[in-house]
Each structure stands twice: as structure tokens, then as C-alpha cells.
Write a protein that holds these residues in place. Structure first.
Motif, PDB file in Angstrom:
ATOM      1  N   VAL A  10     -17.411 -41.126   3.834  1.00 57.63           N
ATOM      2  CA  VAL A  10     -15.990 -41.446   3.863  1.00 57.63           C
ATOM      3  C   VAL A  10     -15.607 -42.311   2.670  1.00 57.63           C
ATOM      4  O   VAL A  10     -14.542 -42.130   2.056  1.00 57.63           O
ATOM      5  CB  VAL A  10     -15.630 -42.142   5.199  1.00 57.63           C
ATOM      6  N   ALA A  11     -16.474 -43.272   2.316  1.00 62.90           N
ATOM      7  CA  ALA A  11     -16.199 -44.123   1.159  1.00 62.90           C
ATOM      8  C   ALA A  11     -16.109 -43.317  -0.126  1.00 62.90           C
ATOM      9  O   ALA A  11     -15.436 -43.727  -1.081  1.00 62.90           O
ATOM     10  CB  ALA A  11     -17.282 -45.200   1.035  1.00 62.90           C
ATOM     11  N   ARG A  12     -16.787 -42.168  -0.156  1.00 67.07           N
ATOM     12  CA  ARG A  12     -16.758 -41.311  -1.341  1.00 67.07           C
ATOM     13  C   ARG A  12     -15.699 -40.220  -1.252  1.00 67.07           C
ATOM     14  O   ARG A  12     -15.633 -39.337  -2.107  1.00 67.07           O
ATOM     15  CB  ARG A  12     -18.123 -40.668  -1.541  1.00 67.07           C
ATOM     16  N   GLY A  13     -14.874 -40.242  -0.196  1.00 66.28           N
ATOM     17  CA  GLY A  13     -13.778 -39.302  -0.082  1.00 66.28           C
ATOM     18  C   GLY A  13     -14.044 -38.076   0.759  1.00 66.28           C
ATOM     19  O   GLY A  13     -13.194 -37.188   0.843  1.00 66.28           O
ATOM     20  N   THR A  14     -15.218 -37.995   1.414  1.00 69.57           N
ATOM     21  CA  THR A  14     -15.520 -36.853   2.277  1.00 69.57           C
ATOM     22  C   THR A  14     -15.068 -37.152   3.698  1.00 69.57           C
ATOM     23  O   THR A  14     -15.486 -38.152   4.279  1.00 69.57           O
ATOM     24  CB  THR A  14     -17.025 -36.543   2.293  1.00 69.57           C
ATOM     25  N   PRO A  15     -14.233 -36.332   4.322  1.00 70.75           N
ATOM     26  CA  PRO A  15     -13.782 -36.588   5.682  1.00 70.75           C
ATOM     27  C   PRO A  15     -14.953 -36.610   6.670  1.00 70.75           C
ATOM     28  O   PRO A  15     -15.895 -35.824   6.559  1.00 70.75           O
ATOM     29  CB  PRO A  15     -12.838 -35.420   5.970  1.00 70.75           C
ATOM     30  N   ARG A  16     -14.866 -37.493   7.648  1.00 70.99           N
ATOM     31  CA  ARG A  16     -15.936 -37.648   8.633  1.00 70.99           C
ATOM     32  C   ARG A  16     -16.188 -36.387   9.458  1.00 70.99           C
ATOM     33  O   ARG A  16     -17.314 -36.155   9.906  1.00 70.99           O
ATOM     34  CB  ARG A  16     -15.630 -38.830   9.556  1.00 70.99           C
ATOM     35  N   PRO A  17     -15.190 -35.515   9.714  1.00 68.28           N
ATOM     36  CA  PRO A  17     -15.480 -34.288  10.465  1.00 68.28           C
ATOM     37  C   PRO A  17     -16.554 -33.404   9.833  1.00 68.28           C
ATOM     38  O   PRO A  17     -17.115 -32.534  10.511  1.00 68.28           O
ATOM     39  CB  PRO A  17     -14.125 -33.570  10.504  1.00 68.28           C
ATOM     40  N   ALA A  18     -16.852 -33.611   8.546  1.00 67.11           N
ATOM     41  CA  ALA A  18     -17.938 -32.839   7.922  1.00 67.11           C
ATOM     42  C   ALA A  18     -19.256 -33.081   8.653  1.00 67.11           C
ATOM     43  O   ALA A  18     -20.097 -32.178   8.764  1.00 67.11           O
ATOM     44  CB  ALA A  18     -18.079 -33.224   6.449  1.00 67.11           C
ATOM     45  N   LEU A  19     -19.445 -34.292   9.183  1.00 69.49           N
ATOM     46  CA  LEU A  19     -20.664 -34.588   9.941  1.00 69.49           C
ATOM     47  C   LEU A  19     -20.659 -33.905  11.300  1.00 69.49           C
ATOM     48  O   LEU A  19     -21.715 -33.584  11.844  1.00 69.49           O
ATOM     49  CB  LEU A  19     -20.813 -36.097  10.118  1.00 69.49           C
ATOM     50  N   MET A  20     -19.460 -33.639  11.844  1.00 75.49           N
ATOM     51  CA  MET A  20     -19.371 -32.910  13.110  1.00 75.49           C
ATOM     52  C   MET A  20     -19.792 -31.464  12.899  1.00 75.49           C
ATOM     53  O   MET A  20     -20.452 -30.866  13.768  1.00 75.49           O
ATOM     54  CB  MET A  20     -17.939 -32.973  13.652  1.00 75.49           C
ATOM     55  N   VAL A  21     -19.417 -30.891  11.770  1.00 73.46           N
ATOM     56  CA  VAL A  21     -19.889 -29.548  11.444  1.00 73.46           C
ATOM     57  C   VAL A  21     -21.412 -29.528  11.370  1.00 73.46           C
ATOM     58  O   VAL A  21     -22.076 -28.647  11.931  1.00 73.46           O
ATOM     59  CB  VAL A  21     -19.292 -29.075  10.098  1.00 73.46           C
ATOM     60  N   ALA A  22     -21.971 -30.533  10.695  1.00 77.25           N
ATOM     61  CA  ALA A  22     -23.425 -30.607  10.550  1.00 77.25           C
ATOM     62  C   ALA A  22     -24.118 -30.778  11.897  1.00 77.25           C
ATOM     63  O   ALA A  22     -25.178 -30.184  12.144  1.00 77.25           O
ATOM     64  CB  ALA A  22     -23.791 -31.763   9.614  1.00 77.25           C
ATOM     65  N   ALA A  23     -23.535 -31.582  12.795  1.00 73.22           N
ATOM     66  CA  ALA A  23     -24.145 -31.813  14.102  1.00 73.22           C
ATOM     67  C   ALA A  23     -24.201 -30.531  14.921  1.00 73.22           C
ATOM     68  O   ALA A  23     -25.224 -30.203  15.545  1.00 73.22           O
ATOM     69  CB  ALA A  23     -23.375 -32.898  14.856  1.00 73.22           C
ATOM     70  N   ASP A  24     -23.099 -29.778  14.938  1.00 67.83           N
ATOM     71  CA  ASP A  24     -23.089 -28.517  15.694  1.00 67.83           C
ATOM     72  C   ASP A  24     -24.042 -27.496  15.084  1.00 67.83           C
ATOM     73  O   ASP A  24     -24.715 -26.747  15.805  1.00 67.83           O
ATOM     74  CB  ASP A  24     -21.668 -27.954  15.759  1.00 67.83           C
ATOM     75  N   LEU A  25     -24.096 -27.452  13.756  1.00 66.07           N
ATOM     76  CA  LEU A  25     -25.026 -26.524  13.114  1.00 66.07           C
ATOM     77  C   LEU A  25     -26.481 -26.915  13.406  1.00 66.07           C
ATOM     78  O   LEU A  25     -27.337 -26.045  13.610  1.00 66.07           O
ATOM     79  CB  LEU A  25     -24.783 -26.484  11.612  1.00 66.07           C
ATOM     80  N   ALA A  26     -26.777 -28.225  13.434  1.00 70.14           N
ATOM     81  CA  ALA A  26     -28.122 -28.674  13.780  1.00 70.14           C
ATOM     82  C   ALA A  26     -28.474 -28.293  15.208  1.00 70.14           C
ATOM     83  O   ALA A  26     -29.600 -27.877  15.501  1.00 70.14           O
ATOM     84  CB  ALA A  26     -28.236 -30.186  13.588  1.00 70.14           C
TER      85      ALA A  26
END
Length: 522
Positions: A377-393
Motif C-alpha cells: 500500500v505504501a508503494r501504491g498497490t491496493p490492498r485487495p491485490a493480497l485478497m486475490v493472492a490469498a484466494d489463488l493460494a
């Protein structure tokens, strides 16, 4: 009190709430003592989930604040465990027809009490550390997931199942009440000296706290493995009591050190008060550590969304669609670990090792996700990107379990991956709720997300997995199912859950696109 002292208090509260994951340690004794069927036991477990995730705790917290929420939750969870302890001692005479519904009531009550402790601790942590909310939520949620392992190591091995439930009642009632009174963990001038830290100092201190949690988890895993491979080391009461002392000291050290990191004044000081203590008149206008107060902006933008507005926002429904399959995947795996391993020919020791491994992976997933999300988030990436990663994992873990056939080792690896993904989701739920809908009504908005967890539990753990298992179970001469052996016991369950997680990842991707503009406004 400083915000770091408050964080230490929240850690005690969250450990008490995490006792709900200890159900598996004594559920077999409940089944035997009360003459319950497996179906009745599963319904009781579902009642605890319903109580925990029903959502009323968030509205209560927004209305009455942290102190009253913690005390009320402690009373509920203590009463629920206490009544369950009495039921274990005297319930056999009632018969299963009456004992089963009474057990469901007990499970609902202690599960509901845990919900108040959870939202109060998380809400206080998010309010006190708005710029490090991911790391703080990951820290607290990791303790929530690790609590069951710590409690089992602390008390289960030297006590009977009945006594263990009584100990749960005392711990779950006592620790939160101690937290609301305040902890004398620092010097008398500590609050006056702590004028706040810059972001780098605060993040460094939280990283150190997270590493100590990792060390605590590693120690718990080591002790659990030693009990399996070298049981004679713990054959005496003295050895078990020694383990209890080590666990208690480890938790005490963690909370003590968390309360006093290095101080480097850099921005306006936070109020030196305990957010778990009773509020004074006018607090709602000046206390940044409480969830009530002046309008604030969310990390993702400028919107403060009350529950009624949140309920009709498309972001919420995309979020629910992303949560449901991921949470269902994790709960299905956790609730069926023993059967997954035994169907592949694993013995009881393997089942216990797998349970401990998943608990540790769950803890690490919560920690890692919080810290990584803050960095992104500090680098400008929205936090929902981690939700995508969690579901894919979660999807990949299910596909791995399906493809691995009857390998016990692969089951351990796949289950650990599932536990890690499930842990990520539990860090993302409160942090994304805060990001997207603001902090003014954090408790209510957080709880609006939890029905998706209940739905996932029912669909994947209560309905899908048992149905597939029963369809592949062996039968005796009377055509009664006696058990299931082989890859088919959970094969279709793994495939269906993997497909659902892909759908969840798609919904999370939609949330990512929908919320990108909000994150750009921060």
C-alpha cells in the motif's frame, strides 16, 4: 498508558478470544461423555461459528466502546465455558436428546463472547496504529490463531478434558478483565516520555514483535513435535507443568516487551490513556485511540461509510464474494484434517502433527500478510491485490491435495498451504474493512463482512465435505457407512473448493479494480 501498552493489553484480549479454536482438543471427550453422534457434534461446532461471526459484537462496540465490549465478551465466554464444564460433569444423566441442544447453547455463547473480544482488540489496534494497521492486525490475528496451540500446551496434557474446559473458562474470563484494568508493564514516566514514533520506528518495533510471535510459534511447534516423537520426555506431571510455565512465560515476555519499544518523538503524541479503560466525558472529541470521534478518512480515500451505506456498496458485495470461498476452504481443511490424513493411511501422530502444522501456518499467514500488505500500500498497490493472492493460494492448495492422491506427506504440505492462505484472509478482512469503509463505524462494517465466513463454513465444511466423504465411505454388511479410505474421500471436495476459490479470486480482482481510485486518493 501509551499506545504500545494498549497493544499489549489487546494481545491478552485476543489470546482469550482465540481459545475458541481449542474445541478440537476436547470434542472427542464431549462426544463420549454426552453420547453424541458425529452429526450432533458438528452442529455444536457450527453453533460456535454462528455465535462468533453473527455480527452483533461490532454494533455493540461502535455504541459502547472497547471497555464495555471486552467486559461483556469476557462474561459471555467465561459463562459459556463454565456451563459447558458443568455439562461435561453432569450432562450424561440428561441423555443426548437434551444434552445436545444444551451443548449448542454453550457453544453459541462462548463463540459469541469471542466475537466481542476480537472486534474490541482489532478495533483498538487499528485506531492506535492507522499507518501500520496491516502489521498490527496481522500481529493480533496471528495470536488469535496461535492461542489454541498455546492453551493446549499450557493445560491440556496435565489435566483431564473436564478440567481443561474449566481452565479455559478461567483464562477467557480473567485475562480480558486484567487488560481493562491496565497493565503495570512500564515505569511511572513511560506514558509521559512516549510522544509517538515516526513510521519507520513504529514499523521496526512491530516487525520485532512479529518476529517474537514467530519464535513463540516455532517453540510451540517444537514442543508439539517432541510430544509425538519422544513421548517419554513428557511422561511425568513435573515435565508437563514445566512446559506450562515455559508457555506462560513466553506469552508474558511477548506482551511485556511489546509495551515498551524505543521512543522517537516525530509527530503529535497520542493520548496517554488506556482505550480499554472507562471513558470520561468529552473523550469522543479528543481520544484518537477510540473508534468514536471526529470524522476521519479511510486509508483508501476520504469516505466514512456508516453500516447502512456500506450494506449497499458494490465493494462490500465483491468483498463478501472473495471472502466466502477462501474462508470456506480454510475451515473445511481445518475441520477435516484428521479424516484427510487418516484416509491416506496416516496414524494419530500424523494427524496431530498436521493439526499443529496448520495452526502454525495459519499464524504465519496472518503475520506475513499484514506486513507485506502495508508495504504494498505504501508503494501504491491496493490492498485487495493480497485478497486475490490469498484466494489463488487456496485454489492451488486444493489442487495440490487433489493431485497428490494418497500421499500423507503431500497432505501435510497442502494443508499447511491452505492454513497459510486462510490466515491471510483473516488479516485482510479487518484491514480492508477499515481501508474501504473508514474507521468511524469500524466495528459494524467489520462485522458486516463476517456472514460470508458463516456461509463458507456451512457450504464447504458442513455440507460439501461430509456429503462427498459419505458417498465414498466403505460399508459393512448392513450397508452402514463405517469409514472412507483413499483419494476419493475428499477428491471432489478439493476440486469444487478449488473452483470456488477461482471465483473468489475473480471477485477480489473486481474489488481491486473498483477500489484502485480510492487508494490513489490517500
Amino acid at each position: 498508558m501509551t499506545r504500545w501498552s494498549n497493544l499489549a493489553m489487546c494481545m491478552l484480549v485476543i489470546v482469550s478470544g482465540g481459545t475458541v479454536y481449542s474445541f478440537g482438543a476436547y470434542s472427542s471427550a464431549l462426544k463420549e461423555k454426552l453420547s453424541l453422534t458425529q452429526e450432533q457434534l458438528e452442529i455444536a461446532a457450527l453453533c460456535s461459528n454462528l455465535g462468533n461471526y453473527i455480527g452483533l459484537a461490532g454494533f455493540f462496540y461502535d455504541r459502547f466502546g472497547a471497555a464495555i465490549s471486552v467486559r461483556f465478551g469476557a462474561g459471555l465466554i467465561g459463562a459459556g465455558y463454565g456451563a459447558q464444564w458443568l455439562l461435561m460433569k453432569r450432562g450424561a444423566a440428561l441423555g443426548p436428546a437434551l444434552a445436545a441442544p444444551l451443548l449448542c447453547v454453550c457453544c453459541f455463547v462462548w463463540g459469541h463472547g469471542s466475537g466481542y473480544l476480537d472486534v474490541a482488540a482489532i478495533g483498538t489496534g487499528v485506531a492506535a496504529f492507522p499507518r501500520q494497521r496491516g502489521a498490527v492486525v496481522g500481529l493480533l490475528k496471528s495470536l488469535y490463531g496461535l492461542a489454541s496451540s498455546l492453551i493446549v500446551l499450557f493445560a491440556a496434557y496435565w489435566s483431564s478434558e473436564e478440567t481443561f474446559v474449566g481452565i479455559l473458562a478461567l483464562i477467557a474470563l480473567g485475562l480480558p478483565l486484567v487488560a481493562t484494568l491496565g497493565l503495570d508493564v512500564g515505569g511511572p514516566n513511560e506514558a509521559a516520555e512516549d510522544g509517538g514514533e515516526d513510521d519507520a520506528s513504529a514499523s521496526k518495533a512491530l516487525d520485532a514483535a512479529s518476529l517474537r510471535i514467530v519464535g513463540l510459534a516455532a517453540a510451540a511447534l517444537t514442543l508439539a513435535v517432541l510430544r509425538i516423537v519422544a513421548p517419554t520426555l513428557f511422561s511425568s506431571l513435573g515435565a508437563n507443568v514445566a512446559v506450562s510455565v515455559v508457555v506462560a512465560l513466553g506469552l508474558a515476555y511477548q506482551t511485556r516487551v511489546a509495551a515498551g519499544p524505543a521512543k522517537a518523538p516525530a509527530f503529535a503524541p497520542l493520548e496517554s490513556r488506556n482505550p480499554l479503560a472507562d471513558e470520561e466525558p468529552g473523550d469522543e472529541e479528543r481520544a484518537p485511540s477510540l473508534n468514536r470521534g471526529a470524522k476521519r478518512t479511510s486509508l483508501a480515500g476520504t469516505l466514512e461509510s456508516p453500516p447502512r451505506a456500506t450494506a449497499v456498496r458494490p465493494e462490500l458485495w465483491l468483498f463478501l464474494a472473495a471472502i466466502l470461498p477462501g474462508a470456506g476452504m480454510g475451515l473445511m481443511t481445518i475441520n477435516n484434517l484428521g479424516q484427510i490424513v487418516s484416509a491416506r493411511g496416516g496414524n494419530l501422530a500424523m494427524q496431530e502433527a498436521c493439526t499443529t502444522l496448520v495452526s502454525i501456518a495459519n499464524c504465519l499467514g496472518r503475520l506475513a500478510c499484514g506486513r507485506v500488505a502495508d508495504s504494498l500500500v505504501a508503494r501504491g498497490t491496493p490492498r485487495p491485490a493480497l485478497m486475490v493472492a490469498a484466494d489463488l493460494a487456496g485454489c492451488l492448495s486444493m489442487l495440490f491435495l487433489y493431485a497428490s492422491g494418497e500421499s500423507v506427506g503431500a497432505a501435510l504440505a497442502g494443508a499447511a498451504c491452505a492454513g497459510f492462505a486462510y490466515g491471510m484472509i483473516w488479516t485482510l478482512i479487518p484491514t480492508l474493512a477499515s481501508d474501504l469503509f473508514g474507521r468511524e463505524s469500524f466495528g459494524s462494517n467489520y462485522m458486516l463482512c463476517l456472514p460470508a465466513v458463516i456461509a463458507g463454513s456451512i457450504l464447504f465444511s458442513t455440507l460439501l465435505a461430509p456429503a462427498v466423504y459419505a458417498a465414498n465411505a466403505s460399508t459393512d454388511d448392513g450397508d452402514d457407512a463405517v469409514g472412507c479410505v483413499g483419494a476419493g474421500c475428499f477428491g471432489d471436495t478439493f476440486l469444487a473448493t478449488a473452483a470456488a476459490c477461482l471465483v473468489g479470486a475473480s471477485a477480489a480482482a473486481g474489488l481491486l479494480v473498483k477500489s484502485r481510485r480510492l487508494y490513489e486518493l490517500q
